[in-house]
Scaffold this motif. Structure first.
Motif, short mmCIF file in Angstrom:
data_model
loop_
_atom_site.label_atom_id
_atom_site.label_comp_id
_atom_site.label_asym_id
_atom_site.label_seq_id
_atom_site.Cartn_x
_atom_site.Cartn_y
_atom_site.Cartn_z
N LYS A 40 0.83 -1.21 0.00
CA LYS A 40 0.00 0.00 0.00
C LYS A 40 0.86 1.26 0.00
O LYS A 40 0.63 2.20 -0.77
N ALA A 41 1.90 1.25 0.84
CA ALA A 41 2.76 2.43 0.96
C ALA A 41 3.69 2.58 -0.25
O ALA A 41 3.88 3.69 -0.76
N ILE A 42 4.28 1.48 -0.70
CA ILE A 42 5.27 1.56 -1.78
C ILE A 42 4.63 1.93 -3.11
O ILE A 42 5.15 2.77 -3.86
N PHE A 43 3.49 1.34 -3.42
CA PHE A 43 2.87 1.55 -4.73
C PHE A 43 1.68 2.50 -4.70
O PHE A 43 1.06 2.76 -5.73
N GLY A 44 1.36 3.02 -3.53
CA GLY A 44 0.28 4.00 -3.44
C GLY A 44 -1.11 3.42 -3.61
O GLY A 44 -2.03 4.11 -4.06
N TYR A 45 -1.29 2.16 -3.24
CA TYR A 45 -2.60 1.54 -3.36
C TYR A 45 -3.55 2.11 -2.28
O TYR A 45 -3.18 2.17 -1.10
N PRO A 46 -4.76 2.50 -2.64
CA PRO A 46 -5.70 3.08 -1.67
C PRO A 46 -6.46 1.99 -0.91
O PRO A 46 -7.69 1.94 -0.92
N TRP A 47 -5.71 1.13 -0.23
CA TRP A 47 -6.31 0.00 0.45
C TRP A 47 -6.59 0.31 1.92
O TRP A 47 -5.90 1.10 2.55
N LYS A 48 -7.59 -0.37 2.44
CA LYS A 48 -7.83 -0.37 3.89
C LYS A 48 -7.56 -1.79 4.38
O LYS A 48 -8.12 -2.75 3.85
N ILE A 49 -6.69 -1.92 5.36
CA ILE A 49 -6.33 -3.24 5.86
C ILE A 49 -7.05 -3.49 7.18
O ILE A 49 -6.94 -2.72 8.13
N ILE A 50 -7.81 -4.58 7.23
CA ILE A 50 -8.53 -4.96 8.45
C ILE A 50 -7.86 -6.18 9.05
O ILE A 50 -7.78 -7.24 8.41
N GLY A 51 -7.34 -6.05 10.27
CA GLY A 51 -6.68 -7.15 10.94
C GLY A 51 -7.62 -7.91 11.86
O GLY A 51 -8.81 -7.62 11.95
#
Length: 362
Positions: free
Chosen positions: A190-201
């Protein structure tokens, strides 16, 4: 030295006496060696006979790790003197750190407990030192059963058709927690490629995440290893129930032609180094270990037993039937791979840590 040479160079009878003496000494040493080997074998058999050996797994039941543990546990007794019973114990939590803690601090150091570890525990002290209590110098490697390729998958409701969609769509990805490889890997991508993801743990493992995706609770996950895909989800994959959109270092899997590898998407050396650091441990995908302190003769035997098991024709036949890949790695090679990752330049480690807001996953 002169008196010895003079004696040996004497009469033929004296030379014969020297030769006979040497032969007697050799036979005596050989007898002592054989007695020692027999004694060790008897000692091992006495210890393991009627004993239960536990293979602990740092993920939930239904995971690929559990599949490997049960498969190996089925054949391992053949190679352990005394033929002990084998049971598999699941200790999920904190991306394998709970199991690592148990192996180091609770498990008996007598060779009766073997850990099948999540290889991510090797880098955890570097990535999450505030919650990683133990480094791999507190365990002894037995070897690894295979090498892995990790993937990112999406379900149809995510409407991802190509790589461009990964940057356009605000996908919800499931993860196992702040220290889990699924959470760390997804956050890094997400950080490296700029993906607009939300991560749910908070998911217990791959089985829970796959079920959540099928129910539509999440759009995707960066968790599925190729061995699990082949052994547990291949029919579902072929049906199109989900698709693989990314694969990770250390290599491209032959069953994923045309699927982009994140190492090839990296645009800078810094990004490539980050990818290699985050995913390099999958080169030893199913590593087995025991805590330090196991008697050396039992440690050596367990290493030999694991190697014998993964090369056993019956084990290989079962592996093929189940679609489980096998690629044995000896403990010394495994240790070199681990050390190579641990030797990653501190600047790279710091930059990767800065990419991962682990507090979001807790």
């Amino acid at each position: 030295m002169t008196p010895i040479i003079a004696h040996v160079a004497g009469s033929e009878g004296e030379a014969m006496k020297v030769g006979q003496g040497t032969q007697v000494l050799f036979l005596a040493i050989l007898a002592l060696t054989l007695n020692s080997v027999t004694s060790v074998a008897d000692s091992l058999s006495d210890f393991y006979k009627n004993r239960t050996v536990t293979i602990s797994v740092g993920s939930a039941a239904g995971s690929g790790f559990t599949l490997y543990a049960r498969l190996i546990g089925r054949h391992l007794p053949k190679y352990i003197p005394g033929g002990p019973n084998i049971v598999v114990e699941n200790l999920p939590g904190a991306g394998g750190l709970r199991q690592m803690d148990h192996l180091v601090t609770v498990a008996p150091k007598d060779g009766s407990v073997i850990g099948l570890l999540n290889p991510a525990v090797a880098v955890a002290p570097l990535l999450t030192p505030e919650i990683s209590r133990h480094s791999t110098d507190k365990i002894a490697w037995l070897g690894s059963a295979n090498s892995e390729v990790s993937t990112c998958i999406v379900w149809p409701h995510a409407k991802v058709n190509d790589l461009a969609d990964l940057k356009k769509r605000e996908l919800v990805l499931g993860g196992s927690g702040a220290t889990g490889s699924s959470g760390i890997g997804a956050q890094a991508l997400k950080a490296i490629f700029g993906y607009p993801w939300k991560i749910i743990g908070g998911y217990q493992g791959s089985a829970d995440i796959m079920l959540a995706g099928a129910r539509g609770e999440i759009d995707g996950a960066c968790i599925l290893l190729m061995s699990a895909l082949r052994a547990q989800y291949w029919d579902s994959f072929i049906r199109g129930d989900f698709k693989v959109v990314l694969q990770m270092p250390p290599g491209n899997h032959p069953d994923l032609p045309g699927v982009a590898n994140t190492i090839d998407l990296a645009e800078t050396d810094e990004q490539r180094e980050a990818m290699e650091f985050i995913y390099g441990y999958w080169a030893f995908g199913r590593p087995f270990a025991v805590p330090l302190g196991v008697p050396v003769e039992r440690l050596d035997m367990l290493r030999t037993a694991l190697k014998g098991t993964v090369e056993d024709p019956g084990f290989l036949a079962d592996s093929e039937k189940m679609g489980v890949s096998v690629d044995y790695m000896a403990p010394d090679i495994l240790q070199k791979r681990v050390q190579s990752i641990l030797n990653t330049h501190p600047d790279v480690v710091s930059k990767v840590r800065a990419l991962i807001p682990a507090n979001e996953l807790r």
